[in-house]
Design a protein around this motif. Structure first.
Motif, PDB file in Angstrom:
ATOM      1  N   THR A 124       6.004  35.957 -31.468  1.00 35.79           N
ATOM      2  CA  THR A 124       6.208  34.528 -31.730  1.00 35.79           C
ATOM      3  C   THR A 124       5.664  34.135 -33.095  1.00 35.79           C
ATOM      4  OG1 THR A 124       6.032  34.068 -29.353  1.00 35.79           O
ATOM      5  CG2 THR A 124       5.782  32.211 -30.849  1.00 35.79           C
ATOM      6  N   PHE A 125       4.508  34.690 -33.447  1.00 35.82           N
ATOM      7  CA  PHE A 125       3.900  34.363 -34.737  1.00 35.82           C
ATOM      8  C   PHE A 125       4.815  34.747 -35.891  1.00 35.82           C
ATOM      9  CE2 PHE A 125       1.566  35.750 -38.489  1.00 35.82           C
ATOM     10  CZ  PHE A 125       0.789  34.643 -38.769  1.00 35.82           C
ATOM     11  N   PHE A 126       5.318  35.993 -35.873  1.00 35.35           N
ATOM     12  CA  PHE A 126       6.165  36.440 -36.977  1.00 35.35           C
ATOM     13  C   PHE A 126       7.490  35.684 -37.008  1.00 35.35           C
ATOM     14  CE2 PHE A 126       3.631  40.517 -36.768  1.00 35.35           C
ATOM     15  CZ  PHE A 126       3.023  40.324 -37.995  1.00 35.35           C
ATOM     16  N   ALA A 127       7.977  35.281 -35.824  1.00 35.42           N
ATOM     17  CA  ALA A 127       9.232  34.534 -35.783  1.00 35.42           C
ATOM     18  C   ALA A 127       9.075  33.132 -36.348  1.00 35.42           C
ATOM     19  CB  ALA A 127       9.751  34.469 -34.346  1.00 35.42           C
ATOM     20  N   GLU A 128       7.917  32.521 -36.127  1.00 32.55           N
ATOM     21  CA  GLU A 128       7.726  31.122 -36.519  1.00 32.55           C
ATOM     22  C   GLU A 128       6.952  30.946 -37.819  1.00 32.55           C
ATOM     23  OE1 GLU A 128       5.833  29.292 -33.214  1.00 32.55           O
ATOM     24  OE2 GLU A 128       7.581  29.448 -31.879  1.00 32.55           O
ATOM     25  N   HIS A 129       6.093  31.925 -38.168  1.00 34.04           N
ATOM     26  CA  HIS A 129       5.223  31.741 -39.331  1.00 34.04           C
ATOM     27  C   HIS A 129       5.293  32.931 -40.273  1.00 34.04           C
ATOM     28  CE1 HIS A 129       3.494  28.402 -37.072  1.00 34.04           C
ATOM     29  NE2 HIS A 129       3.293  29.222 -36.059  1.00 34.04           N
ATOM     30  N   TYR A 130       6.435  33.545 -40.380  1.00 33.45           N
ATOM     31  CA  TYR A 130       6.538  34.727 -41.242  1.00 33.45           C
ATOM     32  C   TYR A 130       6.332  34.355 -42.707  1.00 33.45           C
ATOM     33  CZ  TYR A 130       8.558  38.410 -44.076  1.00 33.45           C
ATOM     34  OH  TYR A 130       8.758  39.366 -45.035  1.00 33.45           O
ATOM     35  N   SER A 131       5.585  35.220 -43.395  1.00 32.14           N
ATOM     36  CA  SER A 131       5.441  35.084 -44.841  1.00 32.14           C
ATOM     37  C   SER A 131       5.272  36.488 -45.416  1.00 32.14           C
ATOM     38  CB  SER A 131       4.229  34.220 -45.199  1.00 32.14           C
ATOM     39  OG  SER A 131       3.027  34.896 -44.876  1.00 32.14           O
ATOM     40  N   PRO A 132       5.695  36.700 -46.670  1.00 32.70           N
ATOM     41  CA  PRO A 132       5.560  38.031 -47.279  1.00 32.70           C
ATOM     42  C   PRO A 132       4.107  38.505 -47.373  1.00 32.70           C
ATOM     43  CG  PRO A 132       7.084  36.672 -48.538  1.00 32.70           C
ATOM     44  CD  PRO A 132       6.422  35.766 -47.538  1.00 32.70           C
ATOM     45  N   GLU A 133       3.153  37.558 -47.302  1.00 31.89           N
ATOM     46  CA  GLU A 133       1.741  37.945 -47.380  1.00 31.89           C
ATOM     47  C   GLU A 133       1.219  38.516 -46.054  1.00 31.89           C
ATOM     48  OE1 GLU A 133       2.863  34.949 -48.466  1.00 31.89           O
ATOM     49  OE2 GLU A 133       2.853  35.528 -50.583  1.00 31.89           O
ATOM     50  N   LYS A 134       1.876  38.199 -44.961  1.00 33.38           N
ATOM     51  CA  LYS A 134       1.441  38.680 -43.644  1.00 33.38           C
ATOM     52  C   LYS A 134       2.562  39.492 -43.032  1.00 33.38           C
ATOM     53  CE  LYS A 134      -1.257  38.887 -39.980  1.00 33.38           C
ATOM     54  NZ  LYS A 134      -2.526  39.650 -39.967  1.00 33.38           N
ATOM     55  N   THR A 135       2.559  40.791 -43.311  1.00 32.68           N
ATOM     56  CA  THR A 135       3.665  41.647 -42.874  1.00 32.68           C
ATOM     57  C   THR A 135       3.259  42.645 -41.793  1.00 32.68           C
ATOM     58  OG1 THR A 135       3.181  43.197 -44.668  1.00 32.68           O
ATOM     59  CG2 THR A 135       4.817  41.469 -45.098  1.00 32.68           C
ATOM     60  N   SER A 136       2.040  42.515 -41.269  1.00 37.06           N
ATOM     61  CA  SER A 136       1.629  43.432 -40.201  1.00 37.06           C
ATOM     62  C   SER A 136       0.364  42.907 -39.536  1.00 37.06           C
ATOM     63  CB  SER A 136       1.372  44.845 -40.746  1.00 37.06           C
ATOM     64  OG  SER A 136       0.269  44.840 -41.624  1.00 37.06           O
ATOM     65  N   HIS A 137       0.119  43.414 -38.337  1.00 34.75           N
ATOM     66  CA  HIS A 137      -1.131  43.138 -37.625  1.00 34.75           C
ATOM     67  C   HIS A 137      -1.495  44.379 -36.834  1.00 34.75           C
ATOM     68  CE1 HIS A 137      -4.267  41.274 -35.244  1.00 34.75           C
ATOM     69  NE2 HIS A 137      -3.684  41.762 -34.165  1.00 34.75           N
TER      70      HIS A 137
END
Length: 221
Positions: A124-137
């Motif tokens: 859900t996070f990547f679907a709603e708050h994706y940014s090139p700075e956060k590409t993995s967890h």
């Protein structure tokens, strides 16, 4: 009788001290070996996880982009799953799951479905708050490392992939250290006790002779 008891007491004390010294020596050696093994494994696992999920993400992003460009009306999941299977056989990761935006599974390589508690959160996070700075967890547990990465097409996240990297090699490595250390410890303790026995005998013999001479002098002989 008193002299005999005193001799045995001193002998046991010497043997105990030597054996304890051997135990502490082996324990220190084992701790150093375990620390070195853990450092080596941590470095190995870090490189494996980073290299594995980055290479897998790049390959799946490319597969998704090609599929959408060439066959925009077809479901890309079968192609993505086939690519995941190829990457798994290449050893990039142990298992993988393709997640929809709500955290449900679109495709899975797990023999037994095993949804993780973090699946819905990060999908859900990547679907709603994706940014090139956060590409993995990375989610780290005692058994495995779970890498969540968004699969992006045309600058937008379409799916989230969860790659699993098992940490079973840590348990095996610890066994490889503890087994030989235990055997070596027992051998060293046995040899140290034997050496202490003869050492105590060599030390106590002059003391016994001196004690006998002292008693003779005291008796006027």
């Amino acid at each position: 009788m008193l002299s005999f008891l005193l001799e045995m007491t001193l002998r046991l004390r010497i043997i105990t001290l030597v054996a304890l010294f051997a135990v502490f020596l082996i324990a220190g050696f084992a701790v150093i070996q375990v620390w070195n093994q853990l450092q080596t494994l941590n470095t190995h696992n870090t490189y494996r996880v980073r290299l594995g999920f980055n290479a897998a993400k790049t390959s799946l992003d490319y597969t998704l982009a090609v599929q959408r460009a060439q066959h925009p009306d077809q479901d890309p999941v079968p192609k993505l799953k086939a690519e995941m299977e190829r990457l798994q056989k290449a050893g990039l990761f142990d298992t993988a799951v393709l997640l929809k935006s709500d955290g449900s599974s679109a495709a899975s390589l797990e023999r037994v479905p095993n949804p993780e508690a973090e699946d819905q959160r990060w999908a859900t996070f990547f679907a709603e708050h994706y940014s090139p700075e956060k590409t993995s967890h990375l989610q780290v547990t005692r058994q495995a490392v779970y890498a969540y990465v968004p699969l992006v097409a045309e600058g937008k996240p379409v799916y989230t992939a969860r790659f699993t990297f098992g940490l079973a090699n840590i348990g095996k490595a610890m066994g490889d250290v503890y087994g030989p250390a235990l055997v070596m410890g027992l051998v060293v303790i046995a040899l140290a006790s034997l050496l202490a026995w003869f050492l105590a005998k060599a030390i106590l013999k002059p003391i016994g002779e001196l004690n006998s001479a002292t008693q003779d002098v005291a008796a006027g002989n």
